[in-house]
Design an enzyme around this catalytic site. Sequence first.
Site, PDB file in Angstrom:
ATOM      1  N   LYS A   1       0.831  -1.203   0.000  1.00  0.00           N
ATOM      2  CA  LYS A   1       0.000   0.000   0.000  1.00  0.00           C
ATOM      3  C   LYS A   1       0.873   1.265   0.000  1.00  0.00           C
ATOM      4  O   LYS A   1       2.091   1.186   0.209  1.00  0.00           O
ATOM      5  CB  LYS A   1      -0.913  -0.033   1.226  1.00  0.00           C
TER       6      LYS A   1
ATOM      7  N   TYR B   1     -12.280  -3.215  -3.350  1.00  0.00           N
ATOM      8  CA  TYR B   1     -12.810  -3.250  -1.988  1.00  0.00           C
ATOM      9  C   TYR B   1     -14.339  -3.352  -1.959  1.00  0.00           C
ATOM     10  O   TYR B   1     -14.961  -2.995  -0.955  1.00  0.00           O
ATOM     11  CB  TYR B   1     -12.336  -2.019  -1.213  1.00  0.00           C
TER      12      TYR B   1
ATOM     13  N   ASN C   1      -1.678  -0.310   6.993  1.00  0.00           N
ATOM     14  CA  ASN C   1      -1.155  -1.594   7.471  1.00  0.00           C
ATOM     15  C   ASN C   1      -0.268  -2.272   6.429  1.00  0.00           C
ATOM     16  O   ASN C   1      -0.197  -3.488   6.336  1.00  0.00           O
ATOM     17  CB  ASN C   1      -2.292  -2.503   7.957  1.00  0.00           C
TER      18      ASN C   1
ATOM     19  N   HIS D   1      -1.831  -5.594   1.505  1.00  0.00           N
ATOM     20  CA  HIS D   1      -3.081  -6.328   1.324  1.00  0.00           C
ATOM     21  C   HIS D   1      -2.732  -7.671   0.712  1.00  0.00           C
ATOM     22  O   HIS D   1      -1.850  -7.745  -0.150  1.00  0.00           O
ATOM     23  CB  HIS D   1      -4.026  -5.566   0.374  1.00  0.00           C
TER      24      HIS D   1
ATOM     25  N   GLU E   1      -9.892 -10.154  -7.503  1.00  0.00           N
ATOM     26  CA  GLU E   1      -8.934  -9.052  -7.394  1.00  0.00           C
ATOM     27  C   GLU E   1      -7.899  -8.987  -8.532  1.00  0.00           C
ATOM     28  O   GLU E   1      -7.594  -7.897  -9.025  1.00  0.00           O
ATOM     29  CB  GLU E   1      -8.171  -9.180  -6.053  1.00  0.00           C
TER      30      GLU E   1
END
Length: 147
Positions: free
Chosen positions: A9, A49, A112, A115, A126
């Site tokens: 990310k 998402y 975080n 992913h 995805e």
Amino acid sequence: MERTLILIKPDGVKRRLVGEIIGRMERKGLKLVSAKMLVMTSSMAEKHYEIHKTKPFYRDLVKYITSGPIFAAVLEGNNVIQVVRLMAGTTDGSKAQPGTIRGDFATGIERNIIHASDSTEAYNHEYPIFFSREEMLDFRYGDEDIV
Ligand code: CMP
């Protein structure tokens, strides 16, 4: 052989953690099938998402993941979806085990670092957002017999 999608990310890219993370995956013995850097568009993020659409954090999540460059990769290996989820650690970096990517580098739940697809269904949803079939490379590493 099973495949998974990872996204490093914007926080991971901006903190120069791409090499560290991909190095961990390589040392584990996973195959890097394809990889690229890009800035996700809102429509890519909304599709990626989609499952979180009704969650209170959805808008912030889309805003954050589109806020800068990400590094997307497809990895292959035995039971790779579970292997990479274990290597990533629990979603909330403040609760993730030391030794995991989030445990070592994250303290939050939104920022975080990484992913990773959580199921085959998620992977199938995805990966086409980021890669065409032609971009999935078919090759053998020299150590495949011993890894
Ligand atoms: P990721 O694996 O990318 O999948 C969905 C993301 O939503 C997750 O990592 C977190 O970054 C984010 N997320 C999950 N739960 C929360 C929450 N309660 N608040 C904010 N972000 C969240």
